[in-house]
Design a protein around this motif. Structure first.
Motif, PDB file in Angstrom:
ATOM      1  N   UNK A 136       0.821  -1.225   0.000  1.00  0.00           N
ATOM      2  CA  UNK A 136       0.000   0.000   0.000  1.00  0.00           C
ATOM      3  C   UNK A 136       0.855   1.275   0.000  1.00  0.00           C
ATOM      4  N   UNK A 139       3.347   4.085  -3.824  1.00  0.00           N
ATOM      5  CA  UNK A 139       3.464   5.382  -4.490  1.00  0.00           C
ATOM      6  C   UNK A 139       3.943   6.481  -3.562  1.00  0.00           C
ATOM      7  N   UNK A 140       4.390   6.091  -2.360  1.00  0.00           N
ATOM      8  CA  UNK A 140       4.966   7.092  -1.461  1.00  0.00           C
ATOM      9  C   UNK A 140       6.456   7.227  -1.740  1.00  0.00           C
ATOM     10  N   UNK A 141       7.034   8.284  -1.165  1.00  0.00           N
ATOM     11  CA  UNK A 141       8.473   8.463  -1.261  1.00  0.00           C
ATOM     12  C   UNK A 141       9.142   7.871  -0.016  1.00  0.00           C
ATOM     13  N   UNK A 143      11.141   8.920   2.118  1.00  0.00           N
ATOM     14  CA  UNK A 143      11.158   9.781   3.288  1.00  0.00           C
ATOM     15  C   UNK A 143       9.879   9.738   4.103  1.00  0.00           C
ATOM     16  N   UNK A 144       8.800   9.199   3.524  1.00  0.00           N
ATOM     17  CA  UNK A 144       7.534   9.151   4.231  1.00  0.00           C
ATOM     18  C   UNK A 144       7.330   7.834   4.978  1.00  0.00           C
TER      19      UNK A 144
ATOM     20  N   UNK B 405      10.378  15.976  -3.449  1.00  0.00           N
ATOM     21  CA  UNK B 405       9.340  14.943  -3.382  1.00  0.00           C
ATOM     22  C   UNK B 405       8.506  15.011  -2.113  1.00  0.00           C
ATOM     23  N   UNK B 406       9.025  15.618  -1.047  1.00  0.00           N
ATOM     24  CA  UNK B 406       8.248  15.608   0.182  1.00  0.00           C
ATOM     25  C   UNK B 406       7.643  16.969   0.509  1.00  0.00           C
ATOM     26  N   UNK B 412       1.380  12.666  -1.982  1.00  0.00           N
ATOM     27  CA  UNK B 412       0.109  12.007  -2.227  1.00  0.00           C
ATOM     28  C   UNK B 412      -0.573  11.737  -0.882  1.00  0.00           C
ATOM     29  N   UNK B 415      -3.490   6.495   1.490  1.00  0.00           N
ATOM     30  CA  UNK B 415      -4.761   5.790   1.323  1.00  0.00           C
ATOM     31  C   UNK B 415      -5.022   4.854   2.479  1.00  0.00           C
TER      32      UNK B 415
END
Lengths: 248, 415
Positions: A136, A139-141, A143-144, B405-406, B412, B415
């Motif tokens: 899931x 599609x995150x980077x 760093x997240x 990107x952040x 994004x 979800x």
């Protein structure tokens, strides 16, 4: 366990001097068979990471020989690239590419190096992310994500190249304690599936449960190499006993 | 009961002003002194601009300032180019808004955009009046502004409908437009040739600046990579070049370029004086860009390259796909700083006798009819340069946000 006797890594008398003259490896021998999980332990500065990094030519060496999956390591760049395609590496600091999404981290090398169609690689990447339990987050980077998630992405990124050998350089040392387990579980599952793995780590429990062989390095040489039962309960060398008493 | 968060009361504007400017007696005195000074300067300037200054020097020479001695009957080419530039700008602008990075929510008209449109409209309405332009020229400016806004609107409205395969080629309109622009300006392909010595004013300044900026960037990246290379010859060559260029003042190099190239190359081979200067500017700026890029490269952990290499990427691909995208983003502010000083350095061209914006201004001021009008001319020059540099700076900041990107706008929602 599915272990055949094919030799995947063969290191003979490897010696390395750093440019400043430090003699980091002083004649190291190691043989790793297909499907074998070898854990390398040792105090810091013993040369275990340096030794691991010679297998995919991130470090050079001056004496001795190493062959990986039948390819002899030499200065020939084509050999080095060929070996790197077959050998995956997982780093202590994850080293994910922060400017790419998780999915792009996985697909970059297979598309560029193996020249596989993008759609196919993406399917495989999503499968792998599913397998390490973070589909899931595709599609995150990086760093997240948490440290444990990042390291699992890094493992999936290596697997996406379909390597025949995986090298782990202290994969859990940079993680918060509560995230160590999730990474070790992924590694354990890989070992069960018959992946050939060389792991530099301080995780005794992982070594006991998963390794086929534990190697103790100290001051640039292999001190002891034994199955985990014997290594942890009945070490043959004084240096091993000393090391075990320090970490337990 | 909902938890009460501390400091929820926002002070009104008056209270805030009081707190920030008149917190104590000394604060109050300093504030009054500074405000008084600012008001006095502002009033003086306004009085001079509106009453004393004689702006005929600008309005009578507006064409000269814009394009120099570019032949009148060929100026339609410049109008055509301006129109195309406006179209491309509107299109790119709208597309950027319609297609934000990786799924972030698209907002058709953010507040910044509404401001930009307002400024464009005000400029379009005010410029003809201020410069007392002839009616046909006035109409042309209105049409061009209208086209820009129309393209912006259309691209923002329907941009998302363009298929992804076509979208990838859209950025190519800029290099194509640049080449077309060079042909339109200098002639060839059936158009009458206009010699570089006839280009002038803002046209020459912008042309020199964009040419040097576009070429010095790749050159600088190569030099920075060379300086970090393991190959001794490449490394020492790069170091030598960078240190030599950075050790010499630009004006020296410009004179050197004008004289030495003429001696070294036989007659026809030496490029025209304008191009000689352009190349010198390019090579000069490349050395500084190289140092900015090198600082970016140094900021990327060694593990990034190791990870890329251990995945089997050969060195060039590892650099292009992993190291450079990150390094260039780090180096972006410093690099744009170099671009801005490069733009300002183009004024040195007037010292080697080229009629760039400053050179043109000096010829105008030498005209006895406009004796003593220096202040007006220099003020306009300063404003023009400020606008160009501000545009570069704003563009760089927008790019920085887009490449991060952040950054909140790019993330994004989970979800």
């Amino acid at each position: 366990m599915t272990r055949s006797d094919a030799v995947m890594i063969e290191a003979r008398g490897v010696e390395k001097w750093y440019p400043n003259g430090f003699h980091a490896l002083r004649g190291v021998d190691l043989t790793v068979e297909q499907g074998e999980v070898v854990v390398i332990m040792g105090p810091s500065g013993s040369g275990k990471s340096t030794f691991l990094r010679t297998f995919n030519a991130l470090e050079d060496f001056q004496k001795g020989s190493i062959s990986v999956d039948g390819i002899t390591l030499s200065d020939d760049l084509r050999h080095i690239d060929a070996i790197r395609r077959e050998v995956g590496m997982v780093f202590q600091q994850f080293n994910l590419f922060p400017h790419l999404t998780v999915l792009q981290n996985l697909t970059l090398a297979p598309v560029l190096v193996r020249k596989l169609p993008k759609a196919e690689v993406q399917r495989r990447a999503l499968d792998l992310l599913e397998r390490v339990g973070i589909a899931e987050q595709a599609h995150k980077y990086p760093g997240q994500l948490s440290g444990g998630q990042q390291q699992r992405v890094a493992i999936a990124r290596s697997l996406c190249m379909e390597p025949r050998i995986l090298l782990f350089d202290e994969p859990t040392s940079a993680l918060d304690p509560e995230m160590v387990q999730e990474v070790l579980e992924v590694m354990q599952a890989l070992a069960r599936d018959g992946m050939t793995m060389v792991v530099v780590t301080h995780e005794v429990r992982f070594a006991r449960q998963v390794a086929h062989r534990v190697v103790l390095m100290d001051a640039g040489v292999v001190v002891e190499s034994a199955p985990p039962e014997q290594f942890f309960t009945d070490p043959q060398h004084e240096r091993s006993r000393q090391f075990l008493s320090q970490i337990s | 009961m909902a938890p009460v968060s501390p400091v929820m009361v926002r002070p009104g504007p008056w209270q805030r002003l009081r707190r920030e400017l008149f917190a104590s007696r000394v604060d109050g005195l300093i504030s009054i002194g500074l405000i008084g000074g600012l008001v006095a300067v502002g009033l003086g300037l306004a009085k001079w601009v509106l009453v004393q200054a004689q702006w005929t020097v600008i309005s009578a020479n507006s064409t000269l300032f814009a394009v120099g001695r570019y032949p009148l009957e060929q100026q339609w080419r410049l109008w055509l180019l301006t129109t195309l530039l406006a179209l491309a700008t509107g299109l790119s602008w709208g597309l950027l808004r319609a297609l934000p990075r990786s799924g972030a929510s698209a907002r058709a008209w953010p507040r910044n955009d509404r401001w930009a449109v307002a400024i464009l409209v005000v400029l379009a309405l005010w410029r003809p009046m201020a410069l007392q332009l002839a009616l046909p020229i006035q109409l042309r400016w209105w049409a061009i502004t209208g086209l820009l806004l129309l393209a912006r609107w259309a691209a923002g409205r329907w941009g998302a409908a363009i298929p992804a395969s076509a979208r990838r080629w859209m950025p190519l309109i800029w290099p194509l437009l640049y080449l077309l622009g060079m042909v339109l300006i200098s002639g060839g392909l059936g158009l009458v040739r206009v010699a570089p010595s006839d280009w002038g004013g803002l046209l020459l300044t912008l042309l020199m600046a964009t040419f040097s900026i576009l070429l010095c960037f790749p050159l600088g990246v190569l030099l920075a990579l060379g300086r970090r290379s393991n190959l001794p010859l490449l490394r020492w060559g790069s170091v030598l070049y960078i240190e030599f260029v950075r050790g010499a003042p630009l004006i020296t190099l410009l004179f050197l370029g004008q004289n030495i190239l003429g001696f070294l190359l036989p007659g026809g081979l030496a490029p025209d004086r304008v191009w000689r200067a352009a190349w010198v500017l390019t090579f000069f700026a490349a050395a500084y860009v190289a140092e900015a890029v090198r600082s970016g490269l140094a900021a990327i952990p060694a593990g990034q390259l190791e990870a890329a290499r251990s995945l089997g990427l050969p060195m060039p691909q590892a650099l292009i796909h992993v190291v450079l995208p990150q390094a260039l983003r780090v180096a972006l502010p410093a690099t744009v700083g170099q671009f801005i000083s490069l733009l300002q350095d183009t004024t040195l061209l007037s010292l080697i006798g080229l009629l760039d914006l400053l050179g043109t201004a000096r010829t105008v001021m030498a005209n006895p009819a406009y004796l003593g009008r220096n202040a007006e001319v220099y003020l306009v020059l300063a404003v023009l340069f400020w606008c160009c540099c501000a545009a570069l700076g704003l563009g760089s900041r927008a790019l920085e946000t887009r490449l991060n990107p952040t950054a909140p706008s790019n993330v994004t929602p989970s979800r």
